[in-house]
Structures are given as C-alpha cells and as structure tokens.
Motif scaffolding. Structure first.
Motif, PDB file in Angstrom:
ATOM      1  N   LEU A  64      26.731 -10.465  -3.704  1.00 53.73           N
ATOM      2  CA  LEU A  64      27.210 -11.384  -2.657  1.00 53.73           C
ATOM      3  C   LEU A  64      28.660 -11.798  -2.883  1.00 53.73           C
ATOM      4  O   LEU A  64      29.445 -11.868  -1.946  1.00 53.73           O
ATOM      5  CB  LEU A  64      26.340 -12.653  -2.631  1.00 53.73           C
ATOM      6  N   ILE A  65      29.021 -12.058  -4.112  1.00 52.37           N
ATOM      7  CA  ILE A  65      30.347 -12.631  -4.400  1.00 52.37           C
ATOM      8  C   ILE A  65      31.340 -11.560  -4.887  1.00 52.37           C
ATOM      9  O   ILE A  65      32.502 -11.566  -4.504  1.00 52.37           O
ATOM     10  CB  ILE A  65      30.233 -13.773  -5.444  1.00 52.37           C
ATOM     11  N   ASP A  66      30.876 -10.620  -5.716  1.00 46.72           N
ATOM     12  CA  ASP A  66      31.820  -9.672  -6.326  1.00 46.72           C
ATOM     13  C   ASP A  66      31.671  -8.241  -5.808  1.00 46.72           C
ATOM     14  O   ASP A  66      32.222  -7.306  -6.423  1.00 46.72           O
ATOM     15  CB  ASP A  66      31.648  -9.689  -7.856  1.00 46.72           C
ATOM     16  N   ASP A  67      30.892  -8.055  -4.750  1.00 53.55           N
ATOM     17  CA  ASP A  67      30.750  -6.728  -4.130  1.00 53.55           C
ATOM     18  C   ASP A  67      30.196  -5.652  -5.065  1.00 53.55           C
ATOM     19  O   ASP A  67      30.460  -4.461  -4.860  1.00 53.55           O
ATOM     20  CB  ASP A  67      32.105  -6.237  -3.567  1.00 53.55           C
ATOM     21  N   VAL A  68      29.454  -6.036  -6.083  1.00 53.20           N
ATOM     22  CA  VAL A  68      28.802  -5.010  -6.926  1.00 53.20           C
ATOM     23  C   VAL A  68      27.752  -4.326  -6.044  1.00 53.20           C
ATOM     24  O   VAL A  68      26.974  -5.014  -5.366  1.00 53.20           O
ATOM     25  CB  VAL A  68      28.127  -5.652  -8.169  1.00 53.20           C
ATOM     26  N   PRO A  69      27.735  -2.976  -5.997  1.00 55.56           N
ATOM     27  CA  PRO A  69      26.747  -2.314  -5.129  1.00 55.56           C
ATOM     28  C   PRO A  69      25.319  -2.741  -5.480  1.00 55.56           C
ATOM     29  O   PRO A  69      24.958  -2.817  -6.662  1.00 55.56           O
ATOM     30  CB  PRO A  69      26.951  -0.819  -5.419  1.00 55.56           C
ATOM     31  N   MET A  70      24.540  -3.014  -4.441  1.00 56.61           N
ATOM     32  CA  MET A  70      23.179  -3.504  -4.650  1.00 56.61           C
ATOM     33  C   MET A  70      22.359  -2.530  -5.508  1.00 56.61           C
ATOM     34  O   MET A  70      21.532  -2.940  -6.319  1.00 56.61           O
ATOM     35  CB  MET A  70      22.501  -3.723  -3.291  1.00 56.61           C
ATOM     36  N   LYS A  71      22.612  -1.247  -5.320  1.00 57.55           N
ATOM     37  CA  LYS A  71      21.866  -0.220  -6.069  1.00 57.55           C
ATOM     38  C   LYS A  71      21.936  -0.443  -7.579  1.00 57.55           C
ATOM     39  O   LYS A  71      20.980  -0.188  -8.303  1.00 57.55           O
ATOM     40  CB  LYS A  71      22.442   1.165  -5.716  1.00 57.55           C
ATOM     41  N   GLU A  72      23.091  -0.944  -8.038  1.00 59.36           N
ATOM     42  CA  GLU A  72      23.282  -1.157  -9.488  1.00 59.36           C
ATOM     43  C   GLU A  72      22.523  -2.382  -9.992  1.00 59.36           C
ATOM     44  O   GLU A  72      22.398  -2.589 -11.202  1.00 59.36           O
ATOM     45  CB  GLU A  72      24.779  -1.344  -9.798  1.00 59.36           C
ATOM     46  N   ASN A  81       5.900   1.152  -6.448  1.00 62.25           N
ATOM     47  CA  ASN A  81       6.515   0.980  -5.107  1.00 62.25           C
ATOM     48  C   ASN A  81       7.204  -0.358  -4.892  1.00 62.25           C
ATOM     49  O   ASN A  81       7.589  -0.665  -3.770  1.00 62.25           O
ATOM     50  CB  ASN A  81       5.478   1.131  -3.973  1.00 62.25           C
ATOM     51  N   LEU A  82       7.327  -1.184  -5.919  1.00 61.96           N
ATOM     52  CA  LEU A  82       7.931  -2.510  -5.707  1.00 61.96           C
ATOM     53  C   LEU A  82       9.172  -2.721  -6.585  1.00 61.96           C
ATOM     54  O   LEU A  82       9.072  -2.795  -7.807  1.00 61.96           O
ATOM     55  CB  LEU A  82       6.890  -3.612  -5.979  1.00 61.96           C
ATOM     56  N   ASP A  83      10.334  -2.768  -5.912  1.00 64.36           N
ATOM     57  CA  ASP A  83      11.604  -3.037  -6.598  1.00 64.36           C
ATOM     58  C   ASP A  83      12.064  -4.461  -6.289  1.00 64.36           C
ATOM     59  O   ASP A  83      11.654  -5.044  -5.286  1.00 64.36           O
ATOM     60  CB  ASP A  83      12.696  -2.066  -6.103  1.00 64.36           C
ATOM     61  N   VAL A  84      12.953  -4.959  -7.153  1.00 63.45           N
ATOM     62  CA  VAL A  84      13.414  -6.343  -7.005  1.00 63.45           C
ATOM     63  C   VAL A  84      14.932  -6.425  -7.155  1.00 63.45           C
ATOM     64  O   VAL A  84      15.511  -5.791  -8.040  1.00 63.45           O
ATOM     65  CB  VAL A  84      12.800  -7.244  -8.112  1.00 63.45           C
ATOM     66  N   LEU A  85      15.545  -7.202  -6.268  1.00 62.85           N
ATOM     67  CA  LEU A  85      16.923  -7.631  -6.503  1.00 62.85           C
ATOM     68  C   LEU A  85      16.786  -9.050  -7.042  1.00 62.85           C
ATOM     69  O   LEU A  85      16.443  -9.972  -6.292  1.00 62.85           O
ATOM     70  CB  LEU A  85      17.738  -7.603  -5.195  1.00 62.85           C
ATOM     71  N   PRO A  86      16.984  -9.255  -8.347  1.00 61.20           N
ATOM     72  CA  PRO A  86      16.638 -10.545  -8.960  1.00 61.20           C
ATOM     73  C   PRO A  86      17.652 -11.642  -8.661  1.00 61.20           C
ATOM     74  O   PRO A  86      18.767 -11.374  -8.215  1.00 61.20           O
ATOM     75  CB  PRO A  86      16.615 -10.218 -10.456  1.00 61.20           C
ATOM     76  N   ALA A  87      17.213 -12.875  -8.942  1.00 62.31           N
ATOM     77  CA  ALA A  87      18.110 -14.041  -8.855  1.00 62.31           C
ATOM     78  C   ALA A  87      18.041 -14.790 -10.175  1.00 62.31           C
ATOM     79  O   ALA A  87      16.984 -14.848 -10.817  1.00 62.31           O
ATOM     80  CB  ALA A  87      17.669 -14.956  -7.729  1.00 62.31           C
ATOM     81  N   THR A  88      19.178 -15.362 -10.552  1.00 60.95           N
ATOM     82  CA  THR A  88      19.204 -16.297 -11.679  1.00 60.95           C
ATOM     83  C   THR A  88      19.880 -17.566 -11.172  1.00 60.95           C
ATOM     84  O   THR A  88      20.385 -17.598 -10.042  1.00 60.95           O
ATOM     85  CB  THR A  88      20.004 -15.747 -12.888  1.00 60.95           C
ATOM     86  N   SER A 111      25.800  -5.283   2.142  1.00 58.30           N
ATOM     87  CA  SER A 111      25.397  -4.729   0.853  1.00 58.30           C
ATOM     88  C   SER A 111      24.046  -4.002   0.957  1.00 58.30           C
ATOM     89  O   SER A 111      23.845  -2.929   0.374  1.00 58.30           O
ATOM     90  CB  SER A 111      25.345  -5.887  -0.141  1.00 58.30           C
ATOM     91  N   LEU A 112      23.142  -4.583   1.750  1.00 56.13           N
ATOM     92  CA  LEU A 112      21.805  -4.002   1.913  1.00 56.13           C
ATOM     93  C   LEU A 112      21.850  -2.700   2.700  1.00 56.13           C
ATOM     94  O   LEU A 112      21.027  -1.804   2.482  1.00 56.13           O
ATOM     95  CB  LEU A 112      20.902  -5.029   2.623  1.00 56.13           C
ATOM     96  N   GLU A 113      22.826  -2.580   3.588  1.00 53.23           N
ATOM     97  CA  GLU A 113      22.947  -1.411   4.464  1.00 53.23           C
ATOM     98  C   GLU A 113      22.857  -0.105   3.674  1.00 53.23           C
ATOM     99  O   GLU A 113      22.224   0.847   4.106  1.00 53.23           O
ATOM    100  CB  GLU A 113      24.304  -1.503   5.190  1.00 53.23           C
ATOM    101  N   ARG A 114      23.461  -0.090   2.474  1.00 52.94           N
ATOM    102  CA  ARG A 114      23.556   1.153   1.708  1.00 52.94           C
ATOM    103  C   ARG A 114      22.253   1.520   0.987  1.00 52.94           C
ATOM    104  O   ARG A 114      22.097   2.636   0.529  1.00 52.94           O
ATOM    105  CB  ARG A 114      24.713   1.069   0.695  1.00 52.94           C
TER     106      ARG A 114
END
Ligand SMILES: Nc1ncnc2c1ncn2[C@@H]1O[C@H](COP(=O)(O)OP(=O)(O)OP(=O)(O)O)[C@@H](O)[C@H]1O
Length: 253
Positions: A64-72, A81-88, A111-114
């Motif tokens: 969201l802030i530093d444009d790191v690709p979501m995939k990373e 079948n269940l992946d997570v984009l985590p939050a801290t 970011s999600l588009e990709r």
C-alpha cells in the motif's frame, strides 16, 4: 472470473474476521483458489490462520505504501488453496500515510490487479473504521459482504456504512455490488435476536443471506479476546454454518 469480496462493517467485534477466515477456509476446502487479504491492523485474520505476526517482516503495508508487488508479500497458509496477504500492527500507520500518496483510494486495487487472476475468490478483511483502508478495500472489491451482530444496536451505524458504499460506487468503483448481509452471533434463547433479524431483513429488503451464524461457545470463550478461532473442521458443528455460507456465496458464481 475472480470475485473480490470486501467484508466490511465499521462497528467493532461483529464477526468480520471470524466470517472472513472461516469463509475463506470453506471456499478453499471446496477447491476454489482463495486469497485472504488482511486489511485490519489488528492482524487477527493473519494470526487466526496460524501465523505468528512476530515472524512476519513484510505485509500489506509494504504494497500500500511502498509499492512492493503483492506477489512478493503473499504467503501460503497451511490450508490447501488458501493464500494470505498478512497484516501486522505496522498497518496502523498506513491510514494516515495514505493521505498524501497519489491514487490513495485505489492503491490496493492497482496492486491486486497483477495477482487477482491467480484466484477464484479474494476476501478482504476490513478494519472497524470507514477510513482509507476500508475505502481501498471497497474500491478493489466487486462486492461487499456485511456481517451484522444479532444484538439490540445491530443497525446502529449501518447507514454510515451504506453512505460510504454509495460514495465509493459513485466516485471510485461503479461496479461495486452489495453481496449480502450475514447475521452473526445469533442466540435462539433470546427473542431479541429474532426481532433483530426481522429488523435487519426489513432494512436491507432482499439483500440477505439465509445463513445465520449462531453464537458459538468455542468462539465466545476464545482464550484471548479478539483472536478469532478457525472453526473449519469438517466434523465440527460450528464449521457447518460457514460451509453453508460458502455454498450461498458460490451459488451465484
Ligand atoms: N459466532 C460467534 N459466536 C460467538 N462469538 C463469536 C462469533 N464470531 C465471533 N465471535 C467472537 O467475537 C469477537 C469478535 O469477533 P471478530 O474478531 O471476528 O469481529 P470483528 O468484527 O472482525 O472485530 P474487529 O472489529 O475488532 O475487527 C471475537 O472474540 C470472536 O471470537
């Protein structure tokens, strides 16, 4: 076609995270590829899926802030079948940092588009606020699912949420639909709950899931308040209701 569902209600403790985590697990169990995006700085979806937040070095904040690709940033959960984009807790700062950034409402969407086409469902667990994190979720979503707790003040504040949804539809995401309303923590022993269900049905007219999530003793007695428990376990009664909800969500695929 991927379906991106934001689970939103600015009222705290109504069951957003518990619904998100269990619905995600049940959709994945039915063979759908699912990405759960934890967009709540409390990170309870992340810990609810068994991750220790102290081990997570990068999270949704970084995209969201530093444009790191979501995939990373996406990690596999222990569920097939269940992946997570985590939050801290780092995400708590994003709300204010987003204000001065270009495309501040649409950064999650971009970011999600990709990555979204790798999935059948993307579920976004929103924080208990109507700030920029929720706006980003509603802008990225194809629909919004609203959990409402079966209690006397159930509809308090829902009009603000509906106004926000309309604002997003008008200015940022005209395709956003109302996915449905799910009643949570229903307790059949109190007549009040039945009245509340009727009141909510009337308020939302037809937009209502048939599935009503009962009060679950395991969840209400969870050892640390605010840490939702995964009730997904094919044999548990509590899980069956989320499987039913998953069937309803899949129903109009
Ligand atoms: N069906 C249920 N029956 C009983 N307790 C529940 C149920 N669902 C959730 N809870 C409990 O209620 C509390 C709040 O749930 P949850 O964290 O899912 O809500 P939330 O809306 O995501 O909260 P927040 O607004 O803080 O993000 C938790 O302690 C959870 O274990």
């Amino acid at each position: 076609m991927v379906k991106v569902i934001a689970i939103a209600n600015q009222k705290g403790g109504v069951g957003k995270t518990t619904t998100t985590v269990n619905l995600a697990a049940c959709l994945a169990q039915k063979g759908r590829k699912v990405l759960l995006i934890d967009s709540d700085p409390q990170g309870n979806s992340t810990s609810g899926l068994g991750f220790d937040k102290r081990d997570i070095k990068k999270c949704i904040y970084d995209t969201l802030i530093d444009d790191v690709p979501m995939k990373e940033l996406i990690i596999h959960s222990s569920y097939d079948n269940l992946d997570v984009l985590p939050a801290t807790i780092q995400l708590a700062g994003a709300e204010i940092e987003l204000v001065s950034l270009m495309n501040r409402e649409g950064r999650l969407k971009s970011s999600l588009e990709r990555v979204k086409h790798d999935y059948d469902y993307v579920l976004i667990d929103c924080p208990p606020s109507l700030g920029l994190l929720t706006i980003n979720a509603l802008t990225a979503a194809s629909s919004v699912l609203i959990p409402i707790q079966c209690e006397f003040y159930a509809l308090e504040g829902v009009s603000q949420l509906m106004n926000t949804i309309k604002l997003v539809q008008r200015n940022l995401n005209p395709a956003l639909k109302l996915e449905g309303v799910v009643m949570t923590m229903y307790d059949a022993r109190t007549n009040l709950s039945a009245d509340v269900v009727d009141e909510v049905k009337k308020y939302f007219e037809t937009k209502m899931y048939n599935t009503i999530i009962p009060r679950n003793v395991r969840l209400s007695e969870a050892p640390s308040h605010g840490q939702p428990v995964i009730v997904y376990d094919p044999k548990s009664k509590g899980a069956m209701v989320y499987q039913e909800l998953a069937r309803e969500v899949i129903g109009d695929e």
